[in-house]
Each structure stands twice: as C-alpha cells, then as structure tokens.
Design an enzyme around this catalytic site. Structure first.
Site, short mmCIF file in Angstrom:
data_model
loop_
_atom_site.label_atom_id
_atom_site.label_comp_id
_atom_site.label_asym_id
_atom_site.label_seq_id
_atom_site.Cartn_x
_atom_site.Cartn_y
_atom_site.Cartn_z
N LYS A 1 -2.37 0.17 -1.32
CA LYS A 1 -1.61 1.07 -2.21
C LYS A 1 -2.56 1.87 -3.09
CE LYS A 1 2.31 -2.08 -2.08
NZ LYS A 1 3.02 -3.19 -2.70
N GLN B 1 3.40 -6.97 -7.86
CA GLN B 1 3.28 -7.39 -6.46
C GLN B 1 3.89 -8.79 -6.28
OE1 GLN B 1 2.03 -5.49 -3.81
NE2 GLN B 1 2.86 -7.17 -2.60
N ASP C 1 9.33 0.41 -7.47
CA ASP C 1 9.65 -0.46 -6.34
C ASP C 1 11.17 -0.60 -6.17
OD1 ASP C 1 8.16 -1.61 -4.39
OD2 ASP C 1 7.80 -3.52 -5.40
#
Ligand code: NAD
Length: 282
Positions: free
Chosen positions: A51, A95, A118
């Site tokens: 990312k 994450q 997200d």
C-alpha cells in the site's frame, strides 16, 4: 471450446491508477494516509508495504505507524484520536487482524468516518446499506469495478456470494443489491451450497477454502470471481478450482492477479476521494 474471459485485476487496476494520477495532479496538496500496524504478522507487513509503495507511485504520502503486539486497546484508540484531529491526515487505515486482546469493532469505530478509507466504520457501512455509499470496503468495491470494466451485466442477474464477513461478503452483497442483482448470501451454515451455486449467474467466492468451488457446482456461462487468498505448499491459491471451472465459466478471475490488485486500487481511489472532498471543503 471458447476460451473464458479472464478478469485481469492487474490491468483493471492500472486503468484505475491512470485516472487517479490525473485526479491527484488536480489537488492543491499531497494527500497523507497513515497505516497502523500492530504486531509483526508477516502477511500484514507485506500488505502495508504494498500500500505504501502504491502511494509513492501515485504521488500520495503513505506512512506506517508500527506498534508492538502488547499495545493496549485504549492506547491504540488514543493514537487514532490524535490522527482524527490532525488536519493534515486525510486517511487512516488500521491493518487487520488486530491482536486478540483488542476489540476490533471498538477500534474501527474510533476512526473519524470521513477518514475511514477502508470503509469499515459503522457510519460508512450504514451509508452503503442505505444505497448512498461514501467509502466502500475495498475488496468488494474492486470486484464491482472489475465487473463494470468487463461490462459483465449485473442488473437482474442471480448472484451468489459465498461468505458473510464484514469486510467482503456482506458489503459485496449490498453492493450487488444496489446495482439491482438478485442476491443470495451463503455461509458456513448454508444447507445445500452446490444447489444455490448451480442457479447463479454470478458467483463471488469469499470463504477462504482452497479450491472449494468445483466445476460441477457452476452453471455453464457463469461469471466466477475468486476472492480467496490461501497459502498451500508455499503457493497462493484461491477458493475456486480455477483450471476446471474456467472450462465452464463465461468469465473468471485468477488468483493471484484477479481481485487482489483491485483491493489496493480501491483503497487509493477512496483516499483520493477523501482528499478531493477535503479540498472542496477548504
Ligand atoms: P472470513 O473468515 O471472515 O469469512 C469467511 C466466510 O466464509 C464466513 O462468513 C463463513 O460463514 C463462510 N464460510 C466458511 N466456510 C464455508 C463453507 N464451507 N461454505 C460456505 N461458507 C463458508 O474471511 P474473509 O475475511 O471474508 O475472507 C475470505 C477469503 O478472502 C480469505 O481467503 C481471505 O484471505 C480472502 N480475502 C482476499 C482479499 C483480496 O484482496 N483478494 C481481501 C480480503 C479477503
């Protein structure tokens, strides 16, 4: 025998990046995203690195905060609140998975929903449910983008989603519903999964079981999207028996090279969207 259409996620992702480069060039600032990684899970390390790398390639600022596995939940939420307040931070991504002692829902809920690129905050999940999506979880958003890119008709089609997780199955079902598919969600307690699959014109396999979807479960001409990432004998394989199912499918996504690249592409798209919204506000 006609060859199936291979849904090439890398190619679709490249087309998304081309457009994003243009969008980024129109911004008056460099958008900054902060990735939070807790612990040293090797898969998480590799995902976050990819990312960050993609941010760099697009001219975005990606930074990673790494914390030890022993970090307390309150401490983590304190760090997130600081990032929420920091006007310079456009996106925040925690994450997953988090260490077992943390309540994932509570942590995700502490992210400012306007920075939740997200798409996992309940406010963003609710907006998707209402058919007014803001940030959509990246994997299902990427799948829909891929279906659109290849002009696979979705409206009115019978779609079966295998898996009902918060991050893939549920938002996938909702997205398909929002574009007028007739959606069935199957899961570990579904009684006759092969029967459900046989009726499907679109199958989204997101259960995390290597090679689970077999040729005999798929009707001729179906579109099969494989979300699974399973490590078997050091190799990454999907949830679909690709070599056999491709002989029957109209279109099929490979693993690797299918859904995976789309997930990062949609994260970048969400980040640029957040930055654009931010720049219109100021
Ligand atoms: P999860 O473990 O949270 O959910 C799995 C779902 O599958 C559950 O809802 C469960 O009910 C269902 N399931 C399990 N066994 C089943 C069975 N035998 N029959 C029917 N349903 C069954 O997993 P997840 O986070 O949704 O991920 C699913 C897969 O997708 C994993 O392999 C994961 O690694 C992969 N994944 C890939 C990407 C990507 O970018 N390509 C992103 C996220 C997840």
């Amino acid at each position: 025998m006609t060859q199936p259409l291979i849904l090439d996620g890398k190619a679709v992702a490249e087309s998304v990046y081309k457009k994003l480069l243009l969008d980024v060039s129109l911004l008056s600032f460099v958008p900054r995203i902060v990735f939070i990684r807790v612990g040293e899970d090797p898969a998480s390390q590799s995902y976050v690195r990819s990312k960050e790398k993609r941010c760099l390639e697009l001219g975005l600022r990606g930074e990673t905060l790494v914390f030890p596995e022993t970090l307390g939940e309150d401490e983590l939420m304190g760090k997130i609140l600081n990032l929420n307040r920091d006007k310079d931070v456009i996106g925040i991504l925690v994450q997953l998975p988090l260490p077992k002692h943390m309540d994932k829902a509570k942590v995700l809920c502490s992210i400012d929903p306007r920075k939740d690129v997200d798409g996992l905050h309940p406010e963003n999940a609710g907006l998707l449910l209402q058919g007014k999506p803001r940030f959509v979880p990246c994997t299902p958003a990427g799948i829909l983008e891929m279906l659109n890119f290849y002009q696979i008709p979705v409206e009115g089609k019978r779609a079966v989603v295998i898996g009902r997780s918060e991050i893939v199955g549920r938002p996938m079902a909702q997205l398909l519903l929002n574009v007028n598919a007739t959606v069935t969600v199957c899961h570990s307690k579904t009684v006759d999964l092969p029967e459900e699959l046989k009726r499907a014109e679109i199958i989204i396999a997101a259960l995390g079981k290597p090679g689970f979807v077999k040729e005999e479960m798929v009707s001729p001409g179906a579109t099969v999207v494989d979300v699974g990432i399973n490590r078997v004998d050091g190799k990454i394989v999907g949830d679909v028996d690709f070599e056999k199912v491709k002989l029957k499918a109209h279109a099929i996504s490979p693993v690797p090279g299918g859904v995976g690249p789309m997930t990062i592409a949609m994260l970048m798209k969400n980040l640029v969207m957040a930055a654009t919204a931010q720049s219109q506000k100021s």
